[in-house]
Design an enzyme around this catalytic site. Structure first.
Site, short mmCIF file in Angstrom:
data_model
loop_
_atom_site.label_atom_id
_atom_site.label_comp_id
_atom_site.label_asym_id
_atom_site.label_seq_id
_atom_site.Cartn_x
_atom_site.Cartn_y
_atom_site.Cartn_z
N ASP A 52 0.79 2.61 -4.65
CA ASP A 52 1.95 1.90 -4.12
C ASP A 52 1.80 0.41 -4.37
O ASP A 52 0.77 -0.17 -4.06
CB ASP A 52 2.06 2.18 -2.62
CG ASP A 52 3.41 1.80 -2.04
OD1 ASP A 52 4.05 0.89 -2.58
OD2 ASP A 52 3.80 2.41 -1.05
N HIS A 103 4.21 -1.98 -3.32
CA HIS A 103 5.19 -2.70 -2.50
C HIS A 103 4.53 -3.88 -1.79
O HIS A 103 3.97 -3.74 -0.70
CB HIS A 103 5.83 -1.75 -1.48
CG HIS A 103 6.76 -0.78 -2.11
ND1 HIS A 103 6.34 0.43 -2.60
CD2 HIS A 103 8.09 -0.85 -2.35
CE1 HIS A 103 7.38 1.07 -3.10
NE2 HIS A 103 8.45 0.32 -2.96
#
Length: 137
Positions: free
Chosen positions: A14, A16
């Site tokens: 991930d 983000h």
């Protein structure tokens, strides 16, 4: 009073980064010493940072839906690394698809996480839980 130390990061594949930066800022402003390991972080990076900094809490963020896979076995690895008493938090969009939150929370707690936060949880809620769990209230 000595500041409590938190290891913060985004687990797995991930990337983000924005939410991670917001959490870093807000938790620092709330009086915590935040060790931000960033994005794309494997479990070992969280654990190594916690050992090196004598952290009180590991805060795992995941937004891409694969947090459940990425978090499996983390409590056991913490225990093996001498972090038996560390508090584990996880939050964000941690599973794929529409699922009953109660079921998701139950699975993560069974994996050894102390707190499991659904998408959209406010930072104020997280800070309140940290203060409670760390005996700062």
């Amino acid at each position: 009073m000595e500041k409590k130390t938190l290891v913060l990061g985004v687990i797995g594949s991930d990337c983000h980064a924005v939410g991670n930066k917001i959490l870093d800022y807000a938790l620092s402003e709330a009086g915590f010493n935040v060790v931000n390991i960033g994005v794309l972080s494997p479990q070992e990076d969280f654990i190594n940072a916690a050992v090196e900094t004598n952290a009180d809490v590991i805060v795992v963020s995941s937004l891409y839906g694969h947090g459940e896979i990425d978090c499996r076995g983390m409590r056991e690895k913490c225990d093996e690394s001498g972090l038996k008493d560390i508090i584990l938090y996880v939050g964000g969009n941690i599973v794929v698809g529409k699922q009953e939150w109660e079921d998701v929370e139950k699975r993560f707690k069974a994996m050894g996480f102390n707190r499991v936060f659904p998408p959209g949880t406010s930072v104020d809620t997280t800070v309140e839980c940290l203060r409670e769990d760390l005996g700062l209230k």
